[in-house]
Design a protein around this motif. Structure first.
Motif, mmCIF file in Angstrom:
data_model
loop_
_atom_site.group_PDB
_atom_site.id
_atom_site.type_symbol
_atom_site.label_atom_id
_atom_site.label_comp_id
_atom_site.label_asym_id
_atom_site.label_seq_id
_atom_site.Cartn_x
_atom_site.Cartn_y
_atom_site.Cartn_z
ATOM 1 N N GLU A 255 -4.933 -0.658 0.097
ATOM 2 C CA GLU A 255 -4.610 -0.726 1.518
ATOM 3 C C GLU A 255 -5.571 0.137 2.324
ATOM 4 O O GLU A 255 -6.039 1.176 1.861
ATOM 5 C CB GLU A 255 -3.174 -0.282 1.760
ATOM 6 N N ALA A 256 -5.830 -0.284 3.551
ATOM 7 C CA ALA A 256 -6.828 0.396 4.377
ATOM 8 C C ALA A 256 -6.348 1.736 4.901
ATOM 9 O O ALA A 256 -7.159 2.612 5.201
ATOM 10 C CB ALA A 256 -7.225 -0.503 5.543
ATOM 11 N N THR B 188 4.114 -2.662 6.296
ATOM 12 C CA THR B 188 5.430 -2.065 6.158
ATOM 13 C C THR B 188 5.710 -1.793 4.685
ATOM 14 O O THR B 188 5.186 -2.471 3.799
ATOM 15 C CB THR B 188 6.522 -2.981 6.741
ATOM 16 N N GLN B 189 6.570 -0.815 4.438
ATOM 17 C CA GLN B 189 6.764 -0.340 3.071
ATOM 18 C C GLN B 189 8.099 -0.737 2.465
ATOM 19 O O GLN B 189 8.585 -0.092 1.548
ATOM 20 C CB GLN B 189 6.611 1.185 3.044
ATOM 21 N N ALA C 276 17.383 6.316 1.391
ATOM 22 C CA ALA C 276 16.288 6.693 2.285
ATOM 23 C C ALA C 276 15.363 5.496 2.426
ATOM 24 O O ALA C 276 15.320 4.615 1.564
ATOM 25 C CB ALA C 276 15.522 7.895 1.735
ATOM 26 N N LEU C 277 14.637 5.463 3.523
ATOM 27 C CA LEU C 277 13.658 4.405 3.723
ATOM 28 C C LEU C 277 12.445 4.635 2.823
ATOM 29 O O LEU C 277 11.918 5.755 2.742
ATOM 30 C CB LEU C 277 13.216 4.361 5.185
ATOM 31 N N ARG C 278 12.000 3.573 2.182
ATOM 32 C CA ARG C 278 10.838 3.676 1.296
ATOM 33 C C ARG C 278 9.634 4.263 2.040
ATOM 34 O O ARG C 278 8.906 5.099 1.512
ATOM 35 C CB ARG C 278 10.482 2.304 0.722
ATOM 36 N N GLY C 279 9.425 3.821 3.281
ATOM 37 C CA GLY C 279 8.282 4.310 4.044
ATOM 38 C C GLY C 279 8.348 5.804 4.305
ATOM 39 O O GLY C 279 7.323 6.497 4.272
ATOM 40 N N ARG D 143 7.527 7.595 1.035
ATOM 41 C CA ARG D 143 6.083 7.568 0.785
ATOM 42 C C ARG D 143 5.361 8.560 1.701
ATOM 43 O O ARG D 143 4.443 9.260 1.262
ATOM 44 C CB ARG D 143 5.561 6.155 1.017
ATOM 45 N N ARG D 144 5.760 8.614 2.968
ATOM 46 C CA ARG D 144 5.132 9.556 3.901
ATOM 47 C C ARG D 144 5.330 11.000 3.429
ATOM 48 O O ARG D 144 4.404 11.822 3.492
ATOM 49 C CB ARG D 144 5.723 9.378 5.301
ATOM 50 N N MET D 145 6.534 11.318 2.944
ATOM 51 C CA MET D 145 6.811 12.662 2.454
ATOM 52 C C MET D 145 5.879 13.016 1.294
ATOM 53 O O MET D 145 5.329 14.122 1.231
ATOM 54 C CB MET D 145 8.275 12.751 2.009
#
Length: 374
Positions: A34-35, A41-42, A101-104, A107-109
């Motif tokens: 991914e760029a 979206t995750q 929790a949201l996957r996105g 991942r951000r964490m």
């Protein structure tokens, strides 16, 4: 350990491995096709289990940070009949054994916990080859290459690293999901919002089902399940969202309108998600300098364990490498010795759960499981 670890894939597994290695002072580089972190979206909600996902976050020294992104109340679960009758309604008991929790956000964490530059974005793998003595060369789509003494494939179902270890490829299991979203549902789709409730909702019959989860700001994230051959879905034009949604909804003719609205009233184009799996008990002989984790190693039918298992694999691998700082092969051998039976058991359970949800006893098998009666 002096050898930097090369990780292919910046999903939850790859990032958890990078973080656990960082905690132990071991450098790594993660290559991701991914760029950027926001390129797509995750996915939706994940319930992070107290027996695999949470221990992985503890090994990554991120468990407290994780608690800050948990969405309270989303462990609620309900099962509905096709006419909308409530068969089971279990509120969130507040125990937090499977916090959502949201996957996105997860991942951000993980990304925020890594040193700057750990993830190299826009690096799509075009090929991988062995150079001998445990070294491997990764070639990217832009023509650049990376040579490494330790390569980890965390690159999912269609892993480009897996062929170094195994000839196995995922196969279609006979069921596909169609993904849709309803936005601001409490105001714009109140009947559907009421049907879904506060957490997860399942409406099932043998071979088909509508599953939805309440996310943030009234978003309802739906996976419509149909056990049909791939030719059935190939005949549907998913480039025409309205026509595709209408065709999928035909398979639920006679169901309660608040349920079929999750298909026909979608605020995003429906997306086809074929379900594929690797053979149960997938394993490989030890090959120097390379291994796999997560779906690359043991892609199974979805049952809520995939992300948890990928993170757990990552934590186990990271700690094995930290425990054998001067012997990579000893670390990989120890990791795979535990990985293979764990993966086989998880795949067997996933197949059983999938049959319980979508098989001949639906919806009663799932209701019995959720209510503790089976």
């Amino acid at each position: 350990m002096r050898t930097p670890v090369t990780i292919i894939g910046a999903g939850l597994g790859g990032l958890t491995l990078a973080r656990v290695l960082h905690v132990h002072g071991i450098p790594s580089t993660v290559y991701e096709a991914e760029a950027s972190p926001s390129a797509r979206t995750q996915g939706g909600m994940l319930d992070i289990h107290d027996y695999n996902g949470q221990p992985a976050l503890r090994a990554a020294d991120l468990l407290e940070e994780f608690r800050g992104i948990v969405l309270e109340g989303r462990e609620a679960t309900r099962a509905l009949a096709t006419d909308g009758t409530v068969l089971l309604d279990e509120p969130d008991d507040g125990t937090g054994t499977r916090p959502e929790a949201l996957r996105g956000e997860l991942r951000r964490m993980l990304l925020d916990s890594l040193p700057a530059g750990t993830v190299r974005w826009g690096h799509k793998v075009a090929g991988v080859r062995a150079l001998g003595e445990g070294r491997h060369e990764v070639t990217f789509a832009d023509g650049t290459t990376a040579v490494t003494d330790l390569l980890v494939g965390a690159d999912g179902a269609w892993s480009r690293v897996r062929p170094l270890l195994s000839d196995a490829t995922p196969e279609y299991v006979g069921t596909s999901f169609v993904e849709t979203y309803l936005l601001d549902s409490d105001n714009r789709h109140p009947a559907a919002a009421k049907a879904v409730g506060d957490g997860a909702m399942f409406a099932l019959t043998p071979g088909r089902g509508i599953q939805a989860h309440r996310e943030t700001e009234g978003t309802l994230h739906t996976y419509v399940a149909l056990s049909r051959p791939q030719e059935f879905f190939a005949a549907i034009d998913f480039t025409d969202p309205a026509t595709a949604a209408a065709r999928i909804a035909e398979e639920f003719d006679g169901w309660a309108p608040e349920l079929t609205a999750l298909i026909t009233d979608g605020d995003t184009a429906p997306v086809l998600r074929p379900i594929n799996a690797l053979p149960t008990g997938h394993r490989w002989d030890r090959v120097p300098g390379v291994t796999l984790l997560g779906d690359a190693a043991h892609l199974s039918r979805p049952n809520g364990e995939g992300a948890n298992l990928a993170m757990y694999d990552a934590a186990e691998l990271g700690e094995a490498l930290a425990a054998h700082p001067d012997d990579v092969e000893a670390a990989l051998t120890a990791y795979e010795r535990a990985l293979f039976p764990r993966s086989a058991e998880a795949a067997t359970e996933a197949t059983r759960d999938f049959e319980l949800i979508f098989g001949d006893t639906a919806p009663h098998g799932l209701v019995g499981l959720l209510s503790g009666q089976g």
